[in-house]
Design a protein around this motif. Structure first.
Motif, PDB file in Angstrom:
ATOM      1  N   ILE A   1       0.836  -1.203   0.000  1.00  0.00           N
ATOM      2  CA  ILE A   1       0.000   0.000   0.000  1.00  0.00           C
ATOM      3  C   ILE A   1       0.869   1.250   0.000  1.00  0.00           C
ATOM      4  CG2 ILE A   1      -1.716   1.303   1.322  1.00  0.00           C
ATOM      5  CD1 ILE A   1      -2.718  -1.389   2.430  1.00  0.00           C
ATOM      6  N   VAL A   2       1.918   1.228   0.838  1.00  0.00           N
ATOM      7  CA  VAL A   2       2.849   2.361   0.895  1.00  0.00           C
ATOM      8  C   VAL A   2       3.590   2.508  -0.430  1.00  0.00           C
ATOM      9  CG1 VAL A   2       4.868   3.322   2.076  1.00  0.00           C
ATOM     10  CG2 VAL A   2       3.131   2.099   3.386  1.00  0.00           C
ATOM     11  N   ILE A   3       3.992   1.375  -1.025  1.00  0.00           N
ATOM     12  CA  ILE A   3       4.677   1.418  -2.317  1.00  0.00           C
ATOM     13  C   ILE A   3       3.760   2.014  -3.385  1.00  0.00           C
ATOM     14  CG2 ILE A   3       5.611  -0.010  -4.186  1.00  0.00           C
ATOM     15  CD1 ILE A   3       6.693  -1.923  -2.036  1.00  0.00           C
ATOM     16  N   GLY A   4       2.483   1.590  -3.352  1.00  0.00           N
ATOM     17  CA  GLY A   4       1.527   2.130  -4.317  1.00  0.00           C
ATOM     18  C   GLY A   4       1.341   3.631  -4.185  1.00  0.00           C
ATOM     19  N   ALA A   5       1.402   4.137  -2.945  1.00  0.00           N
ATOM     20  CA  ALA A   5       1.185   5.567  -2.707  1.00  0.00           C
ATOM     21  C   ALA A   5       2.463   6.395  -2.873  1.00  0.00           C
ATOM     22  CB  ALA A   5       0.616   5.773  -1.299  1.00  0.00           C
ATOM     23  N   PHE A   6       3.598   5.861  -2.380  1.00  0.00           N
ATOM     24  CA  PHE A   6       4.832   6.661  -2.328  1.00  0.00           C
ATOM     25  C   PHE A   6       6.027   6.021  -3.032  1.00  0.00           C
ATOM     26  CE2 PHE A   6       2.396   7.444   1.620  1.00  0.00           C
ATOM     27  CZ  PHE A   6       2.090   8.783   1.428  1.00  0.00           C
ATOM     28  N   GLY A   7       5.836   4.829  -3.606  1.00  0.00           N
ATOM     29  CA  GLY A   7       6.944   4.146  -4.249  1.00  0.00           C
ATOM     30  C   GLY A   7       7.768   3.356  -3.240  1.00  0.00           C
ATOM     31  N   TRP A   8       8.697   2.552  -3.746  1.00  0.00           N
ATOM     32  CA  TRP A   8       9.501   1.716  -2.841  1.00  0.00           C
ATOM     33  C   TRP A   8      10.388   2.558  -1.938  1.00  0.00           C
ATOM     34  CZ3 TRP A   8      14.802   1.851  -2.891  1.00  0.00           C
ATOM     35  CH2 TRP A   8      15.444   2.351  -4.034  1.00  0.00           C
ATOM     36  N   ARG A   9      10.802   3.735  -2.418  1.00  0.00           N
ATOM     37  CA  ARG A   9      11.631   4.616  -1.585  1.00  0.00           C
ATOM     38  C   ARG A   9      10.842   5.123  -0.379  1.00  0.00           C
ATOM     39  NH1 ARG A   9      16.246   5.767  -4.525  1.00  0.00           N
ATOM     40  NH2 ARG A   9      16.034   5.541  -6.796  1.00  0.00           N
ATOM     41  N   GLY A  10       9.588   5.462  -0.595  1.00  0.00           N
ATOM     42  CA  GLY A  10       8.739   5.917   0.502  1.00  0.00           C
ATOM     43  C   GLY A  10       8.561   4.833   1.549  1.00  0.00           C
ATOM     44  N   ALA A  11       8.470   3.573   1.091  1.00  0.00           N
ATOM     45  CA  ALA A  11       8.349   2.453   2.023  1.00  0.00           C
ATOM     46  C   ALA A  11       9.600   2.326   2.894  1.00  0.00           C
ATOM     47  CB  ALA A  11       8.115   1.155   1.252  1.00  0.00           C
ATOM     48  N   VAL A  12      10.767   2.515   2.282  1.00  0.00           N
ATOM     49  CA  VAL A  12      12.026   2.438   3.035  1.00  0.00           C
ATOM     50  C   VAL A  12      12.100   3.567   4.071  1.00  0.00           C
ATOM     51  CG1 VAL A  12      14.551   2.585   2.866  1.00  0.00           C
ATOM     52  CG2 VAL A  12      13.253   1.285   1.154  1.00  0.00           C
ATOM     53  N   PHE A  13      11.673   4.765   3.698  1.00  0.00           N
ATOM     54  CA  PHE A  13      11.717   5.893   4.641  1.00  0.00           C
ATOM     55  C   PHE A  13      10.744   5.699   5.810  1.00  0.00           C
ATOM     56  CE2 PHE A  13      13.147   8.535   0.808  1.00  0.00           C
ATOM     57  CZ  PHE A  13      14.491   8.372   1.142  1.00  0.00           C
ATOM     58  N   CYS A  14       9.614   5.050   5.552  1.00  0.00           N
ATOM     59  CA  CYS A  14       8.681   4.740   6.638  1.00  0.00           C
ATOM     60  C   CYS A  14       9.314   3.778   7.647  1.00  0.00           C
ATOM     61  CB  CYS A  14       7.396   4.129   6.075  1.00  0.00           C
ATOM     62  SG  CYS A  14       6.325   5.307   5.232  1.00  0.00           S
ATOM     63  N   ILE A  15      10.053   2.798   7.149  1.00  0.00           N
ATOM     64  CA  ILE A  15      10.746   1.868   8.038  1.00  0.00           C
ATOM     65  C   ILE A  15      11.812   2.616   8.837  1.00  0.00           C
ATOM     66  CG2 ILE A  15      12.198  -0.196   8.137  1.00  0.00           C
ATOM     67  CD1 ILE A  15      10.766  -1.115   5.540  1.00  0.00           C
ATOM     68  N   ALA A  16      12.510   3.547   8.173  1.00  0.00           N
ATOM     69  CA  ALA A  16      13.537   4.343   8.866  1.00  0.00           C
ATOM     70  C   ALA A  16      12.927   5.130  10.023  1.00  0.00           C
ATOM     71  CB  ALA A  16      14.214   5.296   7.883  1.00  0.00           C
ATOM     72  N   PHE A  17      11.693   5.601   9.856  1.00  0.00           N
ATOM     73  CA  PHE A  17      11.020   6.343  10.923  1.00  0.00           C
ATOM     74  C   PHE A  17      10.818   5.465  12.159  1.00  0.00           C
ATOM     75  CE2 PHE A  17       7.009   7.374  13.089  1.00  0.00           C
ATOM     76  CZ  PHE A  17       7.313   8.646  13.562  1.00  0.00           C
ATOM     77  N   LEU A  18      10.509   4.179  11.951  1.00  0.00           N
ATOM     78  CA  LEU A  18      10.350   3.264  13.082  1.00  0.00           C
ATOM     79  C   LEU A  18      11.648   3.131  13.862  1.00  0.00           C
ATOM     80  CD1 LEU A  18       8.229   0.343  11.544  1.00  0.00           C
ATOM     81  CD2 LEU A  18       7.454   2.131  13.120  1.00  0.00           C
TER      82      LEU A  18
END
Length: 400
Positions: A155-172
């Motif tokens: 879902i995150v990839i669909g909205a923000f791309g694979w890079r956005g998914a990686v940055f979300c994990i970095a936030f955790l």
């Protein structure tokens, strides 16, 4: 009373960090699908990214384990989470294979400090009879991450791309780092300041690495992690390339397999911790046989529903094996060497992560399909079965 309150605060903090750790480990296989399409990466190039992570992970297991015993788990947790955060941001910004490989290498270095320091914290905080329960609860995050990650990341990839998914994990990782700095007690400092006499001098490093329990667990952990990381990192690619399954359906299949991981972790905490204390070898032996059989049946299944069931069972049993073996150093070795010993054993585990992508790339390249990969997984499970049999009994290890 104060000790009890301290325990209640420690587990949730370590739990959050482990969630981030396992999401980062387990969803890289899902992220690699759109990443490879965007950057035109071959299966060999993807294997470099996966292997780089585990090479970094492997080389730092023992050093971080040693630092845990000498400087304390809180110090190592802070260093570990800081490195992972920076590496995740670099990975999400990278556009070349070299940058991606380098970022995952340093992410692996950061990851190496987390399991050993968590184990050290559990040992310092919980009594012997509670350690299997506490450690299994932490390892259960692999199952939670296996469900949450594959369902949310697409879902995150669909909205923000694979890079956005990686940055979300970095936030955790940033959130976990803040909590460790702010709330986690410095158990190493507290023990040094206490007036409790030392019951046993620290064992020389060479004696730790040659301890029979450590050596046998090193090999067994390596073999079972070949199974675990093949499932986690390569199942999405197998389902997409050989079975023609869509990314959305792949996410559901991986999430269901992740439920098996979650049940396996909790099953270890309850069943092994409550009913099979000091009889862990028998449990691992039986589970390894089931893992080997179910790995073979994954590939043989024509129906996606049946495939998913066998993948679920394979993941559940292999996680139960991992969770059970991971607690053995905490119960069978003196607390003065737990950090170092766990680091050595975890090196074996992470070498499984190094070998898994190499094995997959070589076998798929040689045979043109994944059948030999699942045979290799079954063999790895049987290797675990064999080496666990030779682990010394509880009475023998307690004399060491």
């Amino acid at each position: 009373m104060e000790k009890t309150q301290q325990r209640k605060g420690i587990l949730p903090i370590l739990f959050l960090g482990y969630i981030a750790i396992y999401i980062d480990k387990l969803v890289i296989g899902v992220i690699a699908v759109p990443l490879a399409e965007q950057l035109n990466l071959s299966i060999d190039e993807k294997s470099y990214i996966f292997s780089a992570f585990f090479i970094g992970y492997s080389i730092m297991q023992i050093p971080f384990g040693y630092l845990n015993d000498k400087l304390g788990s809180k110090f190592v947790l802070i260093i570990s989470l800081s490195i992972i955060t920076v590496a995740s941001i670099v990975f999400g910004s990278a556009s070349t294979l070299i940058a991606l490989v380098a970022a995952r290498f340093f992410a692996g270095i950061g990851h190496a400090g987390y399991p050993t320091s968590s184990a050290r914290t559990v040992t310092d905080t919980y009594p012997m009879e509670k350690r299997t329960w506490a450690q299994s609860i932490l390892i259960s995050t692999s199952g939670i991450a296996s469900i949450i990650g594959p369902l949310l990341i697409p879902i995150v990839i669909g909205a923000f791309g694979w890079r956005g998914a990686v940055f979300c994990i970095a936030f955790l990782f940033v959130l976990a780092l803040i909590l460790v700095i702010w709330k986690l007690p410095n158990t190493h400092k507290e023990k040094k300041q206490s007036n409790q006499p030392k019951v046993k001098a620290a064992m020389p490093f060479w004696k730790v690495v040659t301890n029979p329990v450590v050596v046998l667990l090193f090999i067994a952990m390596c073999s079972i992690n070949i199974v675990l990381y093949t499932i986690a990192n390569w199942t999405p690619t197998y389902l997409a390339d050989e079975r023609g399954v869509s990314l959305g359906m792949i996410s559901i299949i991986i999430a269901i397999a992740g439920l098996g991981s979650l049940l396996g972790s909790f099953g270890t905490a309850y069943i092994v911790g409550r009913f099979f204390q000091h009889r862990e070898k028998r449990v691992i032996f039986v589970l390894a046989l089931i893992t080997a059989g179910s790995a073979l049946l994954v590939y043989q299944s024509e129906s996606i529903a049946v495939l998913t069931f066998w993948l679920f069972l394979c993941y559940m049993c292999s996680v139960m094996i991992f969770s059970t073996m991971f607690t053995l150093p905490l119960k069978r070795l003196h607390e003065s060497i737990v950090g170092t010993a766990t680091g050595v054993v975890n090196t074996g585990a992470t070498l499984g992560g190094v070998f898994a992508p190499m094995i997959v790339a070589q076998l798929v390249g040689a045979f043109g399909n994944y059948q030999a990969v699942f045979v290799a997984m079954a063999i790895a499970a049987l290797v675990t079965c064999v080496f666990v049999v030779f682990i010394p009994s509880m009475k023998t290890t307690q004399k060491a």
